[in-house]
Design a protein around this motif. Structure first.
Motif, short mmCIF file in Angstrom:
data_model
loop_
_atom_site.label_atom_id
_atom_site.label_comp_id
_atom_site.label_asym_id
_atom_site.label_seq_id
_atom_site.Cartn_x
_atom_site.Cartn_y
_atom_site.Cartn_z
N GLN A 37 105.80 86.42 -13.62
CA GLN A 37 107.08 86.76 -14.23
C GLN A 37 107.21 86.02 -15.55
N ALA A 38 107.99 86.59 -16.45
CA ALA A 38 108.27 85.93 -17.72
C ALA A 38 108.77 84.51 -17.45
N GLY A 39 108.24 83.56 -18.20
CA GLY A 39 108.61 82.16 -18.01
C GLY A 39 107.64 81.39 -17.14
N ASP A 40 106.78 82.08 -16.40
CA ASP A 40 105.75 81.40 -15.63
C ASP A 40 104.75 80.75 -16.58
N VAL A 41 103.98 79.81 -16.05
CA VAL A 41 102.96 79.11 -16.82
C VAL A 41 101.65 79.18 -16.05
N ILE A 42 100.58 79.47 -16.77
CA ILE A 42 99.24 79.45 -16.16
C ILE A 42 98.42 78.40 -16.89
N ILE A 43 97.78 77.54 -16.10
CA ILE A 43 96.84 76.55 -16.60
C ILE A 43 95.46 76.99 -16.12
N GLY A 44 94.47 76.97 -17.00
CA GLY A 44 93.13 77.33 -16.57
C GLY A 44 92.19 77.58 -17.72
N THR A 45 91.15 78.34 -17.44
CA THR A 45 90.17 78.74 -18.45
C THR A 45 89.89 80.23 -18.26
N LEU A 46 90.86 81.03 -18.64
CA LEU A 46 90.79 82.47 -18.44
C LEU A 46 90.11 83.17 -19.61
N ILE A 51 94.25 86.52 -21.06
CA ILE A 51 95.30 85.72 -21.71
C ILE A 51 96.24 86.65 -22.47
N TYR A 52 95.69 87.62 -23.17
CA TYR A 52 96.51 88.61 -23.86
C TYR A 52 97.45 89.31 -22.88
N GLN A 53 96.92 89.74 -21.74
CA GLN A 53 97.74 90.46 -20.76
C GLN A 53 98.87 89.60 -20.22
N ILE A 54 98.58 88.34 -19.90
CA ILE A 54 99.65 87.50 -19.36
C ILE A 54 100.67 87.15 -20.44
N ASN A 55 100.21 86.95 -21.68
CA ASN A 55 101.15 86.72 -22.78
C ASN A 55 102.09 87.90 -22.94
N GLN A 56 101.59 89.12 -22.76
CA GLN A 56 102.44 90.31 -22.87
C GLN A 56 103.53 90.34 -21.79
N LEU A 57 103.29 89.65 -20.69
CA LEU A 57 104.28 89.56 -19.61
C LEU A 57 105.29 88.43 -19.85
N VAL A 94 97.63 84.90 -27.46
CA VAL A 94 96.62 85.82 -27.97
C VAL A 94 97.28 87.09 -28.47
N THR A 95 96.89 87.50 -29.66
CA THR A 95 97.34 88.75 -30.25
C THR A 95 96.14 89.67 -30.38
N LYS A 96 96.28 90.88 -29.89
CA LYS A 96 95.22 91.87 -30.03
C LYS A 96 95.49 92.68 -31.29
N ILE A 97 94.50 92.77 -32.16
CA ILE A 97 94.64 93.49 -33.42
C ILE A 97 94.47 94.99 -33.20
N SER A 98 93.42 95.38 -32.48
CA SER A 98 93.20 96.81 -32.23
C SER A 98 92.19 97.01 -31.12
N ASP A 99 92.14 98.23 -30.62
CA ASP A 99 91.10 98.64 -29.69
C ASP A 99 90.02 99.32 -30.50
#
Length: 102
Positions: A37-46, A51-57, A94-99
């Motif tokens: 959920q928005a506001g959650d925190v993940i610690i790790g080496t993903l 990282i982009y996907q979780i940032n979008q959430l 992480v920001t994705k520029i393009s596919d």
């Protein structure tokens, strides 16, 4: 808000405990994003795409960063080796520029 520590490495868990790193849930792998959920925190080496996907959430990502010399790459590191490798947490967005079609 829930803080997750995603690691399969015992040394990383020991390092976190020694540095009073708080987390609510430990998972060896992040297999699904469904419970995040928005506001959650993940610690790790993903991987960067995850990282982009979780940032979008709206989830924060704290990367367990290391300066690993070549002779320790691919080695299961213990807490002392993590100290030598200057383990630290760094927040990334992480920001994705393009596919790119291939």
């Amino acid at each position: 808000m829930t803080t997750y520590f995603i690691t399969r490495h015992t040394g990383a868990l020991q390092w976190a405990a020694a540095h009073d790193i708080h987390f609510d849930i430990h998972l060896e792998h992040l297999l699904s994003l469904d419970k995040l959920q928005a506001g959650d925190v993940i610690i790790g080496t993903l991987p960067i795409n995850m990282i982009y996907q979780i940032n979008q959430l709206g989830v924060r990502y704290l990367h367990l960063s290391l300066k690993i010399p070549p002779h320790l790459r691919g080695v299961e590191l213990d807490i002392e080796q993590l100290k030598v490798c200057q383990a630290t947490l760094e927040e990334f967005v992480v920001t994705k520029i393009s596919d790119i079609e291939t």
